[in-house]
Design a protein around this motif. Structure first.
Motif, mmCIF file in Angstrom:
data_model
loop_
_atom_site.group_PDB
_atom_site.id
_atom_site.type_symbol
_atom_site.label_atom_id
_atom_site.label_comp_id
_atom_site.label_asym_id
_atom_site.label_seq_id
_atom_site.Cartn_x
_atom_site.Cartn_y
_atom_site.Cartn_z
ATOM 1 N N ILE A 136 0.860 -1.180 0.000
ATOM 2 C CA ILE A 136 0.000 0.000 0.000
ATOM 3 C C ILE A 136 0.895 1.228 0.000
ATOM 4 O O ILE A 136 1.691 1.424 0.920
ATOM 5 C CB ILE A 136 -0.942 0.017 1.212
ATOM 6 C CG1 ILE A 136 -1.896 -1.193 1.144
ATOM 7 C CG2 ILE A 136 -1.740 1.314 1.261
ATOM 8 C CD1 ILE A 136 -2.873 -1.273 2.293
ATOM 9 N N VAL A 137 0.776 2.030 -1.051
ATOM 10 C CA VAL A 137 1.554 3.257 -1.169
ATOM 11 C C VAL A 137 0.631 4.423 -0.836
ATOM 12 O O VAL A 137 -0.305 4.719 -1.577
ATOM 13 C CB VAL A 137 2.139 3.421 -2.583
ATOM 14 C CG1 VAL A 137 3.071 4.631 -2.622
ATOM 15 C CG2 VAL A 137 2.882 2.158 -3.015
ATOM 16 N N GLY A 138 0.888 5.054 0.289
ATOM 17 C CA GLY A 138 0.005 6.096 0.797
ATOM 18 C C GLY A 138 -0.642 5.621 2.079
ATOM 19 O O GLY A 138 -1.348 4.605 2.076
ATOM 20 N N ALA A 139 -0.407 6.313 3.175
ATOM 21 C CA ALA A 139 -0.851 5.827 4.486
ATOM 22 C C ALA A 139 -1.918 6.719 5.113
ATOM 23 O O ALA A 139 -2.052 6.760 6.331
ATOM 24 C CB ALA A 139 0.352 5.710 5.427
ATOM 25 N N ARG A 164 5.452 8.855 2.024
ATOM 26 C CA ARG A 164 6.475 9.894 2.104
ATOM 27 C C ARG A 164 6.640 10.389 3.536
ATOM 28 O O ARG A 164 7.644 11.019 3.869
ATOM 29 C CB ARG A 164 6.129 11.058 1.183
ATOM 30 C CG ARG A 164 4.832 11.778 1.533
ATOM 31 C CD ARG A 164 4.526 12.870 0.534
ATOM 32 N NE ARG A 164 3.293 13.579 0.847
ATOM 33 C CZ ARG A 164 2.799 14.561 0.100
ATOM 34 N NH1 ARG A 164 3.435 14.928 -0.999
ATOM 35 N NH2 ARG A 164 1.679 15.161 0.441
ATOM 36 N N SER A 165 5.658 10.108 4.387
ATOM 37 C CA SER A 165 5.726 10.442 5.803
ATOM 38 C C SER A 165 6.009 9.178 6.598
ATOM 39 O O SER A 165 5.165 8.275 6.662
ATOM 40 C CB SER A 165 4.412 11.072 6.274
ATOM 41 O OG SER A 165 4.343 11.106 7.685
ATOM 42 N N ALA A 166 7.172 9.092 7.200
ATOM 43 C CA ALA A 166 7.524 7.912 7.992
ATOM 44 C C ALA A 166 6.568 7.732 9.159
ATOM 45 O O ALA A 166 6.190 6.599 9.500
ATOM 46 C CB ALA A 166 8.960 8.043 8.500
ATOM 47 N N ALA A 167 6.124 8.837 9.760
ATOM 48 C CA ALA A 167 5.206 8.749 10.897
ATOM 49 C C ALA A 167 3.864 8.166 10.475
ATOM 50 O O ALA A 167 3.276 7.342 11.185
ATOM 51 C CB ALA A 167 5.013 10.134 11.520
ATOM 52 N N SER A 168 3.369 8.576 9.295
ATOM 53 C CA SER A 168 2.101 8.042 8.796
ATOM 54 C C SER A 168 2.212 6.547 8.510
ATOM 55 O O SER A 168 1.301 5.775 8.815
ATOM 56 C CB SER A 168 1.678 8.787 7.533
ATOM 57 O OG SER A 168 1.398 10.134 7.812
ATOM 58 N N VAL A 208 4.814 11.082 -9.223
ATOM 59 C CA VAL A 208 4.944 9.645 -9.477
ATOM 60 C C VAL A 208 5.472 8.948 -8.225
ATOM 61 O O VAL A 208 6.463 9.387 -7.626
ATOM 62 C CB VAL A 208 5.891 9.389 -10.666
ATOM 63 C CG1 VAL A 208 6.237 7.909 -10.783
ATOM 64 C CG2 VAL A 208 5.251 9.889 -11.960
ATOM 65 N N VAL A 209 4.809 7.856 -7.818
ATOM 66 C CA VAL A 209 5.261 7.080 -6.656
ATOM 67 C C VAL A 209 5.640 5.651 -7.029
ATOM 68 O O VAL A 209 6.287 4.972 -6.239
ATOM 69 C CB VAL A 209 4.184 7.062 -5.549
ATOM 70 C CG1 VAL A 209 3.965 8.453 -4.979
ATOM 71 C CG2 VAL A 209 2.869 6.470 -6.060
ATOM 72 N N LEU A 210 5.245 5.196 -8.214
ATOM 73 C CA LEU A 210 5.648 3.875 -8.694
ATOM 74 C C LEU A 210 6.131 3.989 -10.131
ATOM 75 O O LEU A 210 5.421 4.536 -10.987
ATOM 76 C CB LEU A 210 4.482 2.882 -8.635
ATOM 77 C CG LEU A 210 4.236 2.074 -7.361
ATOM 78 C CD1 LEU A 210 3.157 1.020 -7.610
ATOM 79 C CD2 LEU A 210 5.512 1.411 -6.849
#
Length: 315
Positions: A136-139, A164-168, A208-210
């Motif tokens: 899952i890309v996007g939390a 992109r957010s480690a905390a998320s 772009v994330v993938l």
């Protein structure tokens, strides 16, 4: 003498938790299939009005022989990362024969759950390999709803979470573990794609994330981009899937909304829709699969039908 059960109220305003309770994933998945086979369903093009500051107002009606809905929501990208939701609004549900308003459902909850359910339905029908782990890309809200939907709808027990957010990402991993699932953070989504038969991209679609190619038995559901300007997948990835795999869109409306495919220079009208898949018991799948989801008021109508059924059973 036993008293008769009370009549359902003529109209109910449901909060997010109450709306979610009315939309159990197994029943929502059944209703999505039923809706795609219902020839009485009418869904006109949605109206999208630009708002000052980069937001949009969406007006999305749909109806069948017994139920009519209008989804009225705002989409405010500037709220990303803040305490304010990016999607806000309601879905108003009417009874066609009487004209009475039956329900007012929470718009963001409807959007999250029906979108995730559509991705699961596509995976059930199209994924060459229906086993985990799922990437899952996007939390955010959609990441959470997709994790829950794939776990409940397909029995997936293992997930990789990229954000992109480690905390998320860590928060969604913790949520998955609280549900008894296995989950870990993927610091490189492209590298994780090689380990995951199924993947979902559900980001704000600002970049772009993938870009890596999927496994030969791979399935990607691209959810985040629903305007021509938005994008999550690289052009080369989309072009590869069109040439060597199978591309399916959620509806024919994606022809002017599927930013990933449009920016890759692909003619979206050439691809089959999810309705084509559901209505064809012998739909042919070649190679890895890309499912491009843009959203459709018909999915909201299916959610409203599910909520009405749950309401009827409660009284």
């Amino acid at each position: 003498m036993t008293s008769a059960p009370p009549n359902p109220p003529s109209s109910q305003l449901l909060n997010p938790a109450q709306t979610a309770e009315r939309l159990p994933y197994p029943k929502l998945l059944e209703e999505l299939v039923s809706l795609l086979q219902d020839r009485d369903v009418q869904v006109p093009p949605r109206l999208v009005l630009p708002l000052a500051g980069g937001g949009s107002l969406f007006v999305m009606p749909a109806l069948d022989a017994r139920t009519a809905i209008t989804k009225l929501i705002t989409f405010t990208p500037a709220n990303t990362g803040s305490s304010r939701a990016t999607i806000q609004g309601d879905v108003v549900v009417f009874d066609v024969p009487s004209g009475e308003r039956r329900l007012v459902l929470d718009g963001p909850t409807i959007t999250a759950r029906r979108t995730a359910a559509v991705s699961v339905l596509a995976a059930q029908r199209l994924a060459p390999c229906k086993q985990g782990p799922v990437l899952i890309v996007g939390a955010g809200v959609q990441g959470k709803s997709h994790l829950e939907a794939f776990a409940e709808g397909m029995g997936i027990t293992e997930f990789f979470i990229a954000s992109r957010s480690a905390a998320s990402a860590e928060r969604l991993v913790a949520h998955a573990q609280a549900l008894g699932l296995k989950a870990r953070v993927a610091t490189d989504a492209n590298a994780a794609l090689a380990e995951c038969p199924m993947a979902v991209t559900c980001t704000p679609a600002s970049a772009v994330v993938l870009s890596a190619l999927p496994r030969p038995d791979g399935f990607i559901a691209a959810v985040g981009a629903f305007t021509p300007e938005m994008v999550e997948l690289s052009a080369s990835l989309c072009q590869y899937m069109a040439e060597h795999g199978t591309v399916v869109v959620d509806t024919t409306d994606a022809g002017h909304e599927a930013g990933d495919l449009l920016q890759a220079g692909l003619e979206v009208a050439r691809f089959a829709s999810l309705a084509d898949v559901v209505r064809s018991p012998a739909f042919e799948i070649k190679g890895p699969v890309l499912f491009k989801s843009c959203g459709w008021a018909g999915w909201d109508l299916a959610a409203a039908r599910t909520a009405l059924q749950e309401q009827a059973q409660a009284f």
